[in-house]
Scaffold this motif. Sequence first.
Motif, PDB file in Angstrom:
ATOM      1  N   ARG A  63       0.832  -1.209   0.000  1.00  0.00           N
ATOM      2  CA  ARG A  63       0.000   0.000   0.000  1.00  0.00           C
ATOM      3  C   ARG A  63       0.867   1.260   0.000  1.00  0.00           C
ATOM      4  NH1 ARG A  63      -3.000  -3.469   3.493  1.00  0.00           N
ATOM      5  NH2 ARG A  63      -1.966  -2.632   5.352  1.00  0.00           N
ATOM      6  N   ARG A  64       1.961   1.223   0.772  1.00  0.00           N
ATOM      7  CA  ARG A  64       2.852   2.380   0.821  1.00  0.00           C
ATOM      8  C   ARG A  64       3.516   2.612  -0.536  1.00  0.00           C
ATOM      9  NH1 ARG A  64       7.996   2.121   3.543  1.00  0.00           N
ATOM     10  NH2 ARG A  64       7.179   0.231   4.530  1.00  0.00           N
ATOM     11  N   SER A  65       3.870   1.537  -1.207  1.00  0.00           N
ATOM     12  CA  SER A  65       4.466   1.640  -2.534  1.00  0.00           C
ATOM     13  C   SER A  65       3.492   2.261  -3.527  1.00  0.00           C
ATOM     14  CB  SER A  65       4.903   0.248  -3.004  1.00  0.00           C
ATOM     15  OG  SER A  65       5.454   0.291  -4.285  1.00  0.00           O
ATOM     16  N   ALA A  66       2.227   1.837  -3.467  1.00  0.00           N
ATOM     17  CA  ALA A  66       1.215   2.421  -4.354  1.00  0.00           C
ATOM     18  C   ALA A  66       1.074   3.921  -4.100  1.00  0.00           C
ATOM     19  CB  ALA A  66      -0.123   1.719  -4.151  1.00  0.00           C
ATOM     20  N   GLY A  67       1.089   4.327  -2.838  1.00  0.00           N
ATOM     21  CA  GLY A  67       0.996   5.743  -2.526  1.00  0.00           C
ATOM     22  C   GLY A  67       2.169   6.529  -3.065  1.00  0.00           C
ATOM     23  N   ALA A  68       3.379   5.941  -2.989  1.00  0.00           N
ATOM     24  CA  ALA A  68       4.560   6.622  -3.504  1.00  0.00           C
ATOM     25  C   ALA A  68       4.480   6.787  -5.022  1.00  0.00           C
ATOM     26  CB  ALA A  68       5.818   5.848  -3.115  1.00  0.00           C
ATOM     27  N   VAL A  69       3.983   5.757  -5.703  1.00  0.00           N
ATOM     28  CA  VAL A  69       3.831   5.847  -7.160  1.00  0.00           C
ATOM     29  C   VAL A  69       2.807   6.912  -7.527  1.00  0.00           C
ATOM     30  CG1 VAL A  69       3.063   4.601  -9.221  1.00  0.00           C
ATOM     31  CG2 VAL A  69       4.568   3.477  -7.560  1.00  0.00           C
ATOM     32  N   ALA A  70       1.700   6.950  -6.806  1.00  0.00           N
ATOM     33  CA  ALA A  70       0.678   7.970  -7.074  1.00  0.00           C
ATOM     34  C   ALA A  70       1.256   9.367  -6.921  1.00  0.00           C
ATOM     35  CB  ALA A  70      -0.509   7.773  -6.135  1.00  0.00           C
ATOM     36  N   ASP A  71       2.062   9.598  -5.893  1.00  0.00           N
ATOM     37  CA  ASP A  71       2.688  10.908  -5.704  1.00  0.00           C
ATOM     38  C   ASP A  71       3.614  11.248  -6.869  1.00  0.00           C
ATOM     39  OD1 ASP A  71       1.391  11.245  -3.299  1.00  0.00           O
ATOM     40  OD2 ASP A  71       3.098  10.598  -2.074  1.00  0.00           O
ATOM     41  N   LEU A  72       4.351  10.260  -7.371  1.00  0.00           N
ATOM     42  CA  LEU A  72       5.237  10.505  -8.508  1.00  0.00           C
ATOM     43  C   LEU A  72       4.456  10.898  -9.760  1.00  0.00           C
ATOM     44  CD1 LEU A  72       7.743   7.563  -7.983  1.00  0.00           C
ATOM     45  CD2 LEU A  72       8.319   9.995  -7.908  1.00  0.00           C
ATOM     46  N   HIS A 112       4.576  -2.246  -9.377  1.00  0.00           N
ATOM     47  CA  HIS A 112       5.342  -1.755  -8.239  1.00  0.00           C
ATOM     48  C   HIS A 112       5.609  -2.827  -7.195  1.00  0.00           C
ATOM     49  CE1 HIS A 112       1.944  -1.322  -5.304  1.00  0.00           C
ATOM     50  NE2 HIS A 112       1.213  -1.111  -6.385  1.00  0.00           N
ATOM     51  N   ASP A 113       5.083  -4.041  -7.376  1.00  0.00           N
ATOM     52  CA  ASP A 113       5.408  -5.118  -6.453  1.00  0.00           C
ATOM     53  C   ASP A 113       6.694  -5.804  -6.896  1.00  0.00           C
ATOM     54  OD1 ASP A 113       3.948  -6.195  -8.723  1.00  0.00           O
ATOM     55  OD2 ASP A 113       3.971  -8.104  -7.662  1.00  0.00           O
ATOM     56  N   VAL A 114       7.320  -6.533  -5.967  1.00  0.00           N
ATOM     57  CA  VAL A 114       8.607  -7.163  -6.252  1.00  0.00           C
ATOM     58  C   VAL A 114       8.602  -8.610  -5.781  1.00  0.00           C
ATOM     59  CG1 VAL A 114       9.869  -4.987  -6.091  1.00  0.00           C
ATOM     60  CG2 VAL A 114       9.637  -6.430  -4.049  1.00  0.00           C
ATOM     61  N   GLN A 115       9.609  -9.344  -6.223  1.00  0.00           N
ATOM     62  CA  GLN A 115       9.804 -10.721  -5.799  1.00  0.00           C
ATOM     63  C   GLN A 115      10.334 -10.772  -4.364  1.00  0.00           C
ATOM     64  OE1 GLN A 115       9.858 -14.041  -7.166  1.00  0.00           O
ATOM     65  NE2 GLN A 115       8.514 -13.322  -8.809  1.00  0.00           N
ATOM     66  N   PRO A 116      10.058 -11.861  -3.647  1.00  0.00           N
ATOM     67  CA  PRO A 116      10.758 -12.062  -2.374  1.00  0.00           C
ATOM     68  C   PRO A 116      12.271 -12.102  -2.602  1.00  0.00           C
ATOM     69  CG  PRO A 116       8.922 -13.594  -2.608  1.00  0.00           C
ATOM     70  CD  PRO A 116       9.092 -12.932  -3.941  1.00  0.00           C
ATOM     71  N   THR A 117      13.029 -11.877  -1.549  1.00  0.00           N
ATOM     72  CA  THR A 117      14.478 -11.753  -1.686  1.00  0.00           C
ATOM     73  C   THR A 117      15.228 -13.062  -1.571  1.00  0.00           C
ATOM     74  OG1 THR A 117      14.789 -11.381   0.687  1.00  0.00           O
ATOM     75  CG2 THR A 117      14.377  -9.446  -0.704  1.00  0.00           C
ATOM     76  N   GLY A 118      14.589 -14.117  -1.023  1.00  0.00           N
ATOM     77  CA  GLY A 118      15.360 -15.290  -0.649  1.00  0.00           C
ATOM     78  C   GLY A 118      16.180 -14.976   0.599  1.00  0.00           C
ATOM     79  N   ASP A 119      17.226 -15.718   0.794  1.00  0.00           N
ATOM     80  CA  ASP A 119      18.079 -15.507   1.959  1.00  0.00           C
ATOM     81  C   ASP A 119      18.876 -14.212   1.775  1.00  0.00           C
ATOM     82  OD1 ASP A 119      19.818 -15.563   4.098  1.00  0.00           O
ATOM     83  OD2 ASP A 119      20.430 -17.644   3.794  1.00  0.00           O
ATOM     84  N   GLU A 120      18.584 -13.223   2.600  1.00  0.00           N
ATOM     85  CA  GLU A 120      19.247 -11.925   2.452  1.00  0.00           C
ATOM     86  C   GLU A 120      20.746 -12.023   2.686  1.00  0.00           C
ATOM     87  OE1 GLU A 120      17.444  -8.618   4.368  1.00  0.00           O
ATOM     88  OE2 GLU A 120      15.401  -9.162   3.748  1.00  0.00           O
ATOM     89  N   ALA A 121      21.196 -13.065   3.370  1.00  0.00           N
ATOM     90  CA  ALA A 121      22.626 -13.242   3.589  1.00  0.00           C
ATOM     91  C   ALA A 121      23.376 -13.514   2.285  1.00  0.00           C
ATOM     92  CB  ALA A 121      22.867 -14.391   4.576  1.00  0.00           C
TER      93      ALA A 121
END
Length: 476
Positions: A63-72, A112-121
């Motif tokens: 939801r926050r990502s959608a709001g940021a895109v709308a502002d852009l 604006h959605d993304v894939q999971p990161t997997g193991d961040e390490a």
Amino acid sequence: MSTPNDSSTTPAAQPSAAQQDGATLDALRDRLETLLPAAVDDLQDLVRIPSIAFPGYDREPVRRSAGAVADLLRGAGMAEVGIESVGDGAPAVIGRTPARPGRPTVLLYAHHDVQPTGDEADWSTPPFEPTQRGRRLYGRGAADDKAGIMAHVTALRLVGEELAADGIGVTVFVEGEEEAGSPTFRPFIEAHRDALEADLIIVADSANWAVGTPALTTSLRGLVDVVVEVRALDHAVHSGLFGGPVLDSLTQLSRLLATLHDENGEVAVPGLVRAEDPGVEMTETDFRRDAGVPEGLDLSGTGPLTARLWTRPALSVIGIDAPSVRDASNTLVPVSRAKVSLRIPPGEDPQSAMDALVAHLERHTPATAQVTVHRGEMGKPYSAHQDSPAMDLARSALGTAWSTAAVDTGLGGSIPFIADLLEVFPAAEVLVTGVEDPESRAHGVDESLHLDEFARVCLAEALLLRDAGTLRRGVQ
């Protein structure tokens, strides 16, 4: 009396059309240079939002990502901007500047959605803290597809006023669940058909041929997947006391999965379609480097690499439910599951491919196990109309921005919603472009964007939008 050489009375030479075009292009490049730092800053702000729309993840960042895109989009001068969803679908953003009567409308798509990161390490730097190393910006979504969003925004910052003066309509549609399979895409575009209707649709979610060489994606493979469940026992039993007369489910699942390919690594499922081999080929050295194939390993399959990647079926086991090595005990595993993903080439019907895959698995069911095949997702392949005014405009814009001719390519990946766009908006033409390159590692660890390629994408889209006024309504 003046002489012919008297410059005070000789009319000034008018610049040629080519000179005028060159001056306009130079001015556009100069303006882009001034806009790029802010565009990269905005992109980094988007990357910092972990907008994963998969089930089980927190939806607040989406939801926050959608709001940021709308502002852009508001900041880029769009006349109407809203955040919408259908049912329990993720929020999408629609921005519109309507066309004047009789003028064409261009729809710009990204997600604006993304894939999971997997193991961040496994990442060299934190996936949601964008980091520049050399000319590449690293972070989840830096290429796929938040750079696509910023390409649209930057193009509008470049030529938005010119488009408005010319009466060209622009709609920006930024989806929020593409990586999760676009589960509400079709009902969303049907519910917002009037707002999204366009003459030309530009999908910024693909890749270029190489750094320095642009591409126009003219074909995409489709997708079907299944979950195969193999049961050998009602419950786990001691492997020493019962092993021998009973083969565990994991062994039997492995043997079943092995029937899906022949000794050369070719898909061995009867009845699947192959499309015609592409007209371009890539070098094996480049492919090995981009794919990360370890030295000394052979490649699977036969024939041109581009055919194996774009126009022939490809089948992978992408997940298995079984005990981990760490948690393994001396018991026979009673039930195991695997998810099988089949990419299908243009010309293949997803339902026919699904039926062929299920029939193969059922035909190879061992007498010592129960096999259940659960049908999953289906997505249609795509093949573009390669000769059209819109395709010619796109090739021209890409060639100008890169100063080298664009390559018509296929893509082994799938964008199933393109079939939905063409069915809901049959009068529109779809162009598939993108910001990625073979080293971007979309969906993988250390995903990245080449910043010079990003600048060229922005310029190419601005040129294409500026020239869209030459298209007639209903560009096909």
